[in-house]
Design a protein around this motif. Structure first.
Motif, PDB file in Angstrom:
ATOM      1  N   ALA A 243       0.832  -1.203   0.000  1.00  0.00           N
ATOM      2  CA  ALA A 243       0.000   0.000   0.000  1.00  0.00           C
ATOM      3  C   ALA A 243       0.867   1.254   0.000  1.00  0.00           C
ATOM      4  O   ALA A 243       0.520   2.264  -0.615  1.00  0.00           O
ATOM      5  N   THR A 244       1.986   1.187   0.704  1.00  0.00           N
ATOM      6  CA  THR A 244       2.941   2.297   0.764  1.00  0.00           C
ATOM      7  C   THR A 244       4.348   1.753   0.584  1.00  0.00           C
ATOM      8  O   THR A 244       4.674   0.692   1.124  1.00  0.00           O
ATOM      9  N   LEU A 245       5.142   2.477  -0.176  1.00  0.00           N
ATOM     10  CA  LEU A 245       6.530   2.080  -0.444  1.00  0.00           C
ATOM     11  C   LEU A 245       7.413   3.286  -0.158  1.00  0.00           C
ATOM     12  O   LEU A 245       7.230   4.341  -0.756  1.00  0.00           O
ATOM     13  N   SER A 246       8.326   3.123   0.786  1.00  0.00           N
ATOM     14  CA  SER A 246       9.254   4.209   1.132  1.00  0.00           C
ATOM     15  C   SER A 246      10.587   3.967   0.433  1.00  0.00           C
ATOM     16  O   SER A 246      11.227   2.945   0.664  1.00  0.00           O
ATOM     17  N   VAL A 247      10.972   4.908  -0.401  1.00  0.00           N
ATOM     18  CA  VAL A 247      12.156   4.739  -1.250  1.00  0.00           C
ATOM     19  C   VAL A 247      12.977   6.031  -1.245  1.00  0.00           C
ATOM     20  O   VAL A 247      12.411   7.129  -1.218  1.00  0.00           O
ATOM     21  N   SER A 248      14.281   5.897  -1.286  1.00  0.00           N
ATOM     22  CA  SER A 248      15.149   7.071  -1.389  1.00  0.00           C
ATOM     23  C   SER A 248      15.312   7.466  -2.844  1.00  0.00           C
ATOM     24  O   SER A 248      15.291   6.595  -3.737  1.00  0.00           O
ATOM     25  N   PRO A 249      15.459   8.758  -3.118  1.00  0.00           N
ATOM     26  CA  PRO A 249      15.727   9.192  -4.511  1.00  0.00           C
ATOM     27  C   PRO A 249      16.926   8.451  -5.089  1.00  0.00           C
ATOM     28  O   PRO A 249      17.936   8.241  -4.402  1.00  0.00           O
ATOM     29  N   GLY A 250      16.791   8.027  -6.348  1.00  0.00           N
ATOM     30  CA  GLY A 250      17.855   7.289  -7.010  1.00  0.00           C
ATOM     31  C   GLY A 250      17.734   5.782  -6.867  1.00  0.00           C
ATOM     32  O   GLY A 250      18.387   5.034  -7.613  1.00  0.00           O
ATOM     33  N   GLU A 251      16.917   5.331  -5.920  1.00  0.00           N
ATOM     34  CA  GLU A 251      16.739   3.895  -5.731  1.00  0.00           C
ATOM     35  C   GLU A 251      15.667   3.369  -6.691  1.00  0.00           C
ATOM     36  O   GLU A 251      14.935   4.106  -7.328  1.00  0.00           O
ATOM     37  N   ARG A 252      15.587   2.031  -6.720  1.00  0.00           N
ATOM     38  CA  ARG A 252      14.643   1.329  -7.571  1.00  0.00           C
ATOM     39  C   ARG A 252      13.368   1.042  -6.781  1.00  0.00           C
ATOM     40  O   ARG A 252      13.431   0.712  -5.598  1.00  0.00           O
ATOM     41  N   ALA A 253      12.221   1.166  -7.445  1.00  0.00           N
ATOM     42  CA  ALA A 253      10.942   0.845  -6.813  1.00  0.00           C
ATOM     43  C   ALA A 253      10.238  -0.224  -7.627  1.00  0.00           C
ATOM     44  O   ALA A 253      10.187  -0.137  -8.861  1.00  0.00           O
TER      45      ALA A 253
ATOM     46  N   THR B  29       8.068  -1.178 -12.533  1.00  0.00           N
ATOM     47  CA  THR B  29       9.380  -0.870 -11.968  1.00  0.00           C
ATOM     48  C   THR B  29       9.770   0.543 -12.351  1.00  0.00           C
ATOM     49  O   THR B  29       9.641   0.937 -13.518  1.00  0.00           O
ATOM     50  N   ILE B  30      10.221   1.294 -11.350  1.00  0.00           N
ATOM     51  CA  ILE B  30      10.803   2.612 -11.596  1.00  0.00           C
ATOM     52  C   ILE B  30      12.272   2.456 -11.267  1.00  0.00           C
ATOM     53  O   ILE B  30      12.644   2.226 -10.105  1.00  0.00           O
ATOM     54  N   SER B  31      13.135   2.567 -12.284  1.00  0.00           N
ATOM     55  CA  SER B  31      14.516   2.119 -12.124  1.00  0.00           C
ATOM     56  C   SER B  31      15.330   3.010 -11.191  1.00  0.00           C
ATOM     57  O   SER B  31      16.155   2.512 -10.436  1.00  0.00           O
ATOM     58  N   SER B  32      15.102   4.311 -11.245  1.00  0.00           N
ATOM     59  CA  SER B  32      15.863   5.240 -10.406  1.00  0.00           C
ATOM     60  C   SER B  32      14.944   6.414 -10.093  1.00  0.00           C
ATOM     61  O   SER B  32      14.725   7.280 -10.941  1.00  0.00           O
ATOM     62  N   LEU B  33      14.404   6.407  -8.883  1.00  0.00           N
ATOM     63  CA  LEU B  33      13.356   7.369  -8.552  1.00  0.00           C
ATOM     64  C   LEU B  33      13.846   8.810  -8.587  1.00  0.00           C
ATOM     65  O   LEU B  33      14.871   9.158  -7.975  1.00  0.00           O
ATOM     66  N   GLN B  34      13.098   9.642  -9.291  1.00  0.00           N
ATOM     67  CA  GLN B  34      13.338  11.074  -9.316  1.00  0.00           C
ATOM     68  C   GLN B  34      12.340  11.753  -8.388  1.00  0.00           C
ATOM     69  O   GLN B  34      11.308  11.173  -8.025  1.00  0.00           O
TER      70      GLN B  34
ATOM     71  N   GLY C 249      -4.150   1.144  -5.279  1.00  0.00           N
ATOM     72  CA  GLY C 249      -3.065   2.127  -5.323  1.00  0.00           C
ATOM     73  C   GLY C 249      -1.886   1.772  -4.433  1.00  0.00           C
ATOM     74  O   GLY C 249      -2.028   1.104  -3.409  1.00  0.00           O
ATOM     75  N   THR C 250      -0.715   2.219  -4.850  1.00  0.00           N
ATOM     76  CA  THR C 250       0.511   2.164  -4.035  1.00  0.00           C
ATOM     77  C   THR C 250       1.057   3.578  -3.941  1.00  0.00           C
ATOM     78  O   THR C 250       1.294   4.217  -4.972  1.00  0.00           O
ATOM     79  N   LYS C 251       1.214   4.050  -2.714  1.00  0.00           N
ATOM     80  CA  LYS C 251       1.802   5.374  -2.520  1.00  0.00           C
ATOM     81  C   LYS C 251       3.310   5.231  -2.411  1.00  0.00           C
ATOM     82  O   LYS C 251       3.812   4.511  -1.533  1.00  0.00           O
ATOM     83  N   VAL C 252       4.040   5.898  -3.295  1.00  0.00           N
ATOM     84  CA  VAL C 252       5.501   5.893  -3.245  1.00  0.00           C
ATOM     85  C   VAL C 252       5.920   7.175  -2.562  1.00  0.00           C
ATOM     86  O   VAL C 252       5.669   8.274  -3.070  1.00  0.00           O
ATOM     87  N   GLU C 253       6.521   7.017  -1.388  1.00  0.00           N
ATOM     88  CA  GLU C 253       6.905   8.182  -0.588  1.00  0.00           C
ATOM     89  C   GLU C 253       8.407   8.231  -0.386  1.00  0.00           C
ATOM     90  O   GLU C 253       9.115   7.221  -0.521  1.00  0.00           O
ATOM     91  N   ILE C 254       8.873   9.414  -0.027  1.00  0.00           N
ATOM     92  CA  ILE C 254      10.297   9.616   0.179  1.00  0.00           C
ATOM     93  C   ILE C 254      10.724   8.999   1.508  1.00  0.00           C
ATOM     94  O   ILE C 254      10.104   9.242   2.543  1.00  0.00           O
ATOM     95  N   LYS C 255      11.787   8.190   1.437  1.00  0.00           N
ATOM     96  CA  LYS C 255      12.318   7.552   2.633  1.00  0.00           C
ATOM     97  C   LYS C 255      13.213   8.523   3.396  1.00  0.00           C
ATOM     98  O   LYS C 255      14.053   9.199   2.751  1.00  0.00           O
TER      99      LYS C 255
END
Lengths: 115, 106
Positions: free
Chosen positions: B9-19, B74-79, B100-106
């Protein structure tokens, strides 16, 4: 340039009806169908129905309460929802039917049901 | 009605990482699967259709895969502009959307 422009926000009382319009620009209106999709707060996108040529198809959930029409001379589609309840508060979108996916969407129309 | 289930439901990812986002259909939808991005106050934006095809103008960092009942975005490198909510949609039998999946900043 293709775009869909919807009518403005509405506030309605429970039991009333609302009619939302969706005017198409930049393409031949009669060559594509139009879907209507809504998004209630905290809920997923929800398909309501579709129109193309002389045909309509409605989601079972809204059957009997929703009417989708179009005016080809005005390149405009309409969605009317009757017997409104508080649960019908949502943003309503029109989207072009591109043979499956929806590339072009209207900006959305907020319908608020409030006593 | 075909039920679409997205995870997480929620994915915490750092900029530049893969999602990696998942979507499962309650029955086969073949390749009639699309992915959308939605930001607050905006309409959904089509990212992928036919399970893996990007429309013109969608960056190559977005890719889709799968068929039948299991799909992946897949989002290869998050902007920074990629932090948003992502929905899958089946159009094999009219339209239904995932939660939905919320992609948020880690």
């Amino acid at each position: 340039q293709v775009h869909l422009v919807q009518s403005g926000a509405e506030v309605k009382k429970p039991g009333a009806s609302v009619k939302v319009s969706c005017k198409a620009f930049g393409y031949t209106f009669t060559r594509y169908g139009i879907h209507w999709v809504r998004q209630a707060p905290g809920h997923r996108l929800e398909w309501m129905g579709w129109i193309n040529a002389g045909n309509t198809k409605y989601s079972e959930k809204f059957q009997g309460r929703v009417t989708i029409t179009r005016d080809t001379s005005a390149s405009t589609a309409y969605m009317e929802l009757s017997s409104l309840t508080f649960e019908d508060t949502a943003v309503y979108y029109c989207a072009r039917d591109d043979g499956g996916p929806n590339t072009f969407w209207g900006q959305g129309t907020l319908v608020t049901v409030s006593s | 009605e075909i039920v679409m289930t997205q995870s997480p439901a929620t994915l915490s990812v750092s900029p530049g990482e893969r999602a990696t986002l998942s979507c499962r259909a309650s029955q086969s939808v073949s390749s009639n699967l699309a992915w959308y991005q939605q930001k607050p106050g905006q309409a959904p934006r089509l990212l992928i259709y036919g399970a893996s095809t990007r429309p013109t103008g969608i960056p190559a960092r977005f890719s889709g895969s799968g068929s039948g009942t299991d799909f992946t975005l897949t989002i290869s490198s998050l902007q920074s502009e990629d932090f948003a909510v992502y929905y899958c949609q089946q159009y094999n039998n009219w339209l239904t959307f995932g939660g939905g999946t919320k992609v948020e900043i880690k």
